[in-house]
Design a protein around this motif. Structure first.
Motif, PDB file in Angstrom:
ATOM      1  N   ILE A   1       0.808  -1.222   0.000  1.00 32.14           N
ATOM      2  CA  ILE A   1       0.000   0.000   0.000  1.00 32.14           C
ATOM      3  C   ILE A   1       0.839   1.270   0.000  1.00 32.14           C
ATOM      4  O   ILE A   1       0.306   2.369  -0.136  1.00 32.14           O
ATOM      5  CB  ILE A   1      -0.970   0.026   1.198  1.00 32.14           C
ATOM      6  CG1 ILE A   1      -0.210   0.027   2.528  1.00 32.14           C
ATOM      7  CG2 ILE A   1      -1.942  -1.146   1.118  1.00 32.14           C
ATOM      8  CD1 ILE A   1      -1.095   0.154   3.745  1.00 32.14           C
ATOM      9  N   GLN A   2       2.169   1.127   0.171  1.00 30.34           N
ATOM     10  CA  GLN A   2       3.102   2.260   0.132  1.00 30.34           C
ATOM     11  C   GLN A   2       2.778   3.349   1.149  1.00 30.34           C
ATOM     12  O   GLN A   2       2.872   4.548   0.869  1.00 30.34           O
ATOM     13  CB  GLN A   2       3.168   2.842  -1.287  1.00 30.34           C
ATOM     14  CG  GLN A   2       3.959   1.984  -2.249  1.00 30.34           C
ATOM     15  CD  GLN A   2       5.431   1.873  -1.857  1.00 30.34           C
ATOM     16  OE1 GLN A   2       6.179   2.839  -1.933  1.00 30.34           O
ATOM     17  NE2 GLN A   2       5.834   0.677  -1.402  1.00 30.34           N
ATOM     18  N   THR A   3       2.375   2.908   2.322  1.00 28.02           N
ATOM     19  CA  THR A   3       2.111   3.829   3.423  1.00 28.02           C
ATOM     20  C   THR A   3       2.070   3.014   4.708  1.00 28.02           C
ATOM     21  O   THR A   3       2.147   1.798   4.682  1.00 28.02           O
ATOM     22  CB  THR A   3       0.782   4.586   3.208  1.00 28.02           C
ATOM     23  OG1 THR A   3       0.593   5.530   4.261  1.00 28.02           O
ATOM     24  CG2 THR A   3      -0.411   3.639   3.167  1.00 28.02           C
ATOM     25  N   GLY A   4       1.985   3.694   5.853  1.00 25.62           N
ATOM     26  CA  GLY A   4       1.894   2.984   7.123  1.00 25.62           C
ATOM     27  C   GLY A   4       3.073   3.267   8.031  1.00 25.62           C
ATOM     28  O   GLY A   4       3.937   4.091   7.717  1.00 25.62           O
ATOM     29  N   HIS A   5       3.119   2.577   9.169  1.00 22.28           N
ATOM     30  CA  HIS A   5       4.114   2.837  10.216  1.00 22.28           C
ATOM     31  C   HIS A   5       4.853   1.551  10.573  1.00 22.28           C
ATOM     32  O   HIS A   5       4.446   0.828  11.491  1.00 22.28           O
ATOM     33  CB  HIS A   5       3.433   3.405  11.464  1.00 22.28           C
ATOM     34  CG  HIS A   5       2.830   4.757  11.260  1.00 22.28           C
ATOM     35  ND1 HIS A   5       1.580   4.931  10.706  1.00 22.28           N
ATOM     36  CD2 HIS A   5       3.309   5.999  11.533  1.00 22.28           C
ATOM     37  CE1 HIS A   5       1.311   6.229  10.648  1.00 22.28           C
ATOM     38  NE2 HIS A   5       2.343   6.902  11.144  1.00 22.28           N
ATOM     39  N   PRO A   6       5.962   1.274   9.895  1.00 20.45           N
ATOM     40  CA  PRO A   6       6.682   0.030  10.187  1.00 20.45           C
ATOM     41  C   PRO A   6       7.428   0.019  11.524  1.00 20.45           C
ATOM     42  O   PRO A   6       7.385  -0.976  12.250  1.00 20.45           O
ATOM     43  CB  PRO A   6       7.654  -0.105   9.012  1.00 20.45           C
ATOM     44  CG  PRO A   6       7.825   1.276   8.470  1.00 20.45           C
ATOM     45  CD  PRO A   6       6.508   1.967   8.714  1.00 20.45           C
ATOM     46  N   GLY A   7       8.120   1.112  11.853  1.00 17.18           N
ATOM     47  CA  GLY A   7       9.004   1.113  13.023  1.00 17.18           C
ATOM     48  C   GLY A   7       8.331   0.744  14.324  1.00 17.18           C
ATOM     49  O   GLY A   7       8.764  -0.178  15.030  1.00 17.18           O
ATOM     50  N   GLY A   8       7.269   1.459  14.669  1.00 19.49           N
ATOM     51  CA  GLY A   8       6.566   1.215  15.930  1.00 19.49           C
ATOM     52  C   GLY A   8       5.738  -0.047  15.930  1.00 19.49           C
ATOM     53  O   GLY A   8       5.466  -0.619  16.986  1.00 19.49           O
ATOM     54  N   SER A   9       5.321  -0.498  14.746  1.00 18.78           N
ATOM     55  CA  SER A   9       4.599  -1.768  14.662  1.00 18.78           C
ATOM     56  C   SER A   9       5.546  -2.928  14.959  1.00 18.78           C
ATOM     57  O   SER A   9       5.187  -3.874  15.673  1.00 18.78           O
ATOM     58  CB  SER A   9       3.987  -1.942  13.266  1.00 18.78           C
ATOM     59  OG  SER A   9       3.005  -0.959  13.008  1.00 18.78           O
ATOM     60  N   LEU A  10       6.764  -2.852  14.429  1.00 20.74           N
ATOM     61  CA  LEU A  10       7.746  -3.908  14.657  1.00 20.74           C
ATOM     62  C   LEU A  10       8.205  -3.948  16.113  1.00 20.74           C
ATOM     63  O   LEU A  10       8.419  -5.021  16.672  1.00 20.74           O
ATOM     64  CB  LEU A  10       8.952  -3.708  13.728  1.00 20.74           C
ATOM     65  CG  LEU A  10       8.675  -3.959  12.244  1.00 20.74           C
ATOM     66  CD1 LEU A  10       9.813  -3.405  11.383  1.00 20.74           C
ATOM     67  CD2 LEU A  10       8.494  -5.440  11.963  1.00 20.74           C
ATOM     68  N   SER A  11       8.339  -2.788  16.733  1.00 19.60           N
ATOM     69  CA  SER A  11       8.795  -2.784  18.131  1.00 19.60           C
ATOM     70  C   SER A  11       7.739  -3.360  19.072  1.00 19.60           C
ATOM     71  O   SER A  11       8.070  -3.916  20.122  1.00 19.60           O
ATOM     72  CB  SER A  11       9.182  -1.364  18.580  1.00 19.60           C
ATOM     73  OG  SER A  11       8.063  -0.524  18.714  1.00 19.60           O
ATOM     74  N   ALA A  12       6.487  -3.262  18.689  1.00 17.92           N
ATOM     75  CA  ALA A  12       5.391  -3.735  19.550  1.00 17.92           C
ATOM     76  C   ALA A  12       4.965  -5.166  19.255  1.00 17.92           C
ATOM     77  O   ALA A  12       4.037  -5.680  19.886  1.00 17.92           O
ATOM     78  CB  ALA A  12       4.183  -2.810  19.401  1.00 17.92           C
ATOM     79  N   CYS A  13       5.632  -5.824  18.331  1.00 17.50           N
ATOM     80  CA  CYS A  13       5.183  -7.134  17.849  1.00 17.50           C
ATOM     81  C   CYS A  13       5.018  -8.153  18.966  1.00 17.50           C
ATOM     82  O   CYS A  13       3.945  -8.755  19.124  1.00 17.50           O
ATOM     83  CB  CYS A  13       6.163  -7.648  16.796  1.00 17.50           C
ATOM     84  SG  CYS A  13       5.724  -9.272  16.132  1.00 17.50           S
ATOM     85  N   GLU A  14       6.061  -8.372  19.758  1.00 14.44           N
ATOM     86  CA  GLU A  14       5.984  -9.391  20.804  1.00 14.44           C
ATOM     87  C   GLU A  14       4.994  -9.021  21.895  1.00 14.44           C
ATOM     88  O   GLU A  14       4.329  -9.901  22.466  1.00 14.44           O
ATOM     89  CB  GLU A  14       7.364  -9.639  21.410  1.00 14.44           C
ATOM     90  CG  GLU A  14       8.289 -10.512  20.578  1.00 14.44           C
ATOM     91  CD  GLU A  14       8.931  -9.775  19.418  1.00 14.44           C
ATOM     92  OE1 GLU A  14       9.528 -10.436  18.552  1.00 14.44           O
ATOM     93  OE2 GLU A  14       8.846  -8.527  19.362  1.00 14.44           O
ATOM     94  N   ILE A  15       4.880  -7.734  22.185  1.00 13.04           N
ATOM     95  CA  ILE A  15       3.955  -7.302  23.235  1.00 13.04           C
ATOM     96  C   ILE A  15       2.509  -7.602  22.839  1.00 13.04           C
ATOM     97  O   ILE A  15       1.755  -8.251  23.582  1.00 13.04           O
ATOM     98  CB  ILE A  15       4.115  -5.789  23.518  1.00 13.04           C
ATOM     99  CG1 ILE A  15       5.531  -5.486  24.026  1.00 13.04           C
ATOM    100  CG2 ILE A  15       3.065  -5.319  24.533  1.00 13.04           C
ATOM    101  CD1 ILE A  15       5.857  -4.001  24.088  1.00 13.04           C
ATOM    102  N   ILE A  16       2.118  -7.127  21.660  1.00 15.29           N
ATOM    103  CA  ILE A  16       0.730  -7.314  21.216  1.00 15.29           C
ATOM    104  C   ILE A  16       0.432  -8.796  20.985  1.00 15.29           C
ATOM    105  O   ILE A  16      -0.643  -9.296  21.346  1.00 15.29           O
ATOM    106  CB  ILE A  16       0.456  -6.491  19.941  1.00 15.29           C
ATOM    107  CG1 ILE A  16       0.640  -4.995  20.227  1.00 15.29           C
ATOM    108  CG2 ILE A  16      -0.954  -6.755  19.428  1.00 15.29           C
ATOM    109  CD1 ILE A  16       0.507  -4.103  18.997  1.00 15.29           C
TER     110      ILE A  16
END
Length: 275
Positions: free
Chosen positions: A27-42
Motif C-alpha cells: 500500500i506504500q504507506t503505514g508505520h513500520p518502526g513502531g509496529s515492529l517494536s510492539a510485535c511481541e507485546i501485542i
C-alpha cells in the motif's frame, strides 16, 4: 510459559513481521518502526494472555486492549485477524478508502477495537475508565494499555497516572513500548524523560521492567502485575524500533516511511521470507 509455547509464539511473531512488511509495501504507506517494536507485546497479549474471543467480540467479561500508540495499528490488525475477529483477506484493504482497517484503530469500524486512537495521550485515561467499570460490575477482567515513548510526554498521561493511583485501579496494566525513538528523533533529543521508572513509581504505580522482545519475559511481567493488588501497574518493556530488520532498527526515519521495492527485498531477505 513452556519452551514449546515460546517457540510457537516466536514463530508467529516472525510471520507477523513478514506479513506486516508485505502489507505496508503493497500500500506504500503505514508505520513500520513502531509496529515492529510492539510485535511481541501485542502478540503475547492476544495469542497467550488475554481473555478475548473473536467470535464474540463484545462478551461482557472480556479483557480489553487499548492501543494508545494508535500508529501501530497494522500489528494490532494482524493479531485480530489471527484471533478470528475478521477474515484475513481484509488485511489487504489496510488504509484504503472505506476499509474497516484504517491507519489508526477505529472502534466504529473494526471488530475487536476497544477505542479509537491516534491523537496520543488519551488511551490511559480511557483504559482506566474501562477497568474501573469492570471492577464496579464485579468482573474478573483486565484492561491493557500500550503506550509509546513520545506519548508519555503528553500531560494527559500524567493526569491519568494520578487518577489510577488514587482509585487503586489494579486491574489496569499499562505497558510502555520503550524503544527510545519517536517521530522526529530519539527521546533524548526531543524531550528527555529522565528516569521513567522512578517517575511512574513517584506517581504511585507498581513498576515492572522486562525485555519487550522476549515473549516469556512479557508474560512473566504480566503475571507480576496481576499479583500486585491495590495499585495499578506499568510494565516498561525495553524494545527496539524497527526490531527484526537491521536497517530499520533504532531509526526515527522508519516511523512512518513507505517501503520501496529495494528496501522490501532487503527486509524479506533478512526476515527469511517466512509465511
Amino acid at each position: 510459559m513452556t519452551k514449546e509455547r515460546k517457540e510457537e509464539l516466536e514463530a508467529l511473531c516472525l510471520r507477523f513481521r513478514n506479513e506486516l512488511i508485505d502489507l505496508l509495501h503493497a500500500i506504500q504507506t503505514g508505520h513500520p518502526g513502531g509496529s515492529l517494536s510492539a510485535c511481541e507485546i501485542i502478540t503475547t497479549l492476544y495469542q497467550d494472555v488475554m481473555n478475548v474471543d473473536g467470535a464474540d467480540p463484545n462478551k461482557e467479561d472480556r479483557d480489553h486492549f487499548v492501543l494508545s500508540k494508535g500508529h501501530a495499528a497494522p500489528m494490532l490488525y494482524l493479531n485480530l485477524a489471527e484471533k478470528g475477529y475478521f477474515p484475513k483477506e481484509e488485511l489487504k484493504t489496510l488504509r484504503q478508502i472505506n476499509s474497516n482497517l484504517q491507519g489508526h484503530p477505529c472502534v466504529h469500524k473494526t471488530p475487536g477495537v476497544e477505542l479509537s486512537t491516534g491523537p496520543l495521550g488519551l488511551g490511559l485515561s480511557a483504559g482506566l475508565g474501562m477497568a474501573l467499570a469492570d471492577k464496579y460490575k464485579g468482573l474478573d477482567s483486565y484492561t491493557y494499555v500500550l503506550m509509546g515513548d513520545g506519548e508519555i510526554q503528553e500531560g494527559g498521561i500524567w493526569e491519568a497516572a494520578m487518577s489510577g493511583a488514587k482509585f487503586k485501579v489494579d486491574n489496569c496494566i499499562a505497558i510502555l513500548d520503550n524503544n527510545g525513538v519517536q517521530l522526529d528523533g530519539t527521546l533524548e533529543e526531543i524531550m528527555p524523560m529522565g528516569d521513567i521508572a522512578a517517575k511512574w513509581a513517584a506517581f504511585g504505580w507498581n513498576v515492572i521492567k522486562c525485555d519487550g522482545h522476549d515473549v516469556s519475559a512479557i508474560e512473566d511481567a504480566i503475571e507480576q502485575a496481576k499479583a500486585c493488588k491495590g495499585q495499578p501497574s506499568i510494565i516498561i518493556a525495553k524494545t527496539v524500533k524497527g526490531k527484526g530488520i537491521d536497517f530499520m532498527e533504532g531509526k526515527n526515519t522508519w516511523h512512518g516511511k513507505a517501503i520501496n521495492d529495494e528496501d522490501y527485498a532487503k527486509a524479506k531477505a533478512i526476515l527469511g521470507g517466512a509465511k
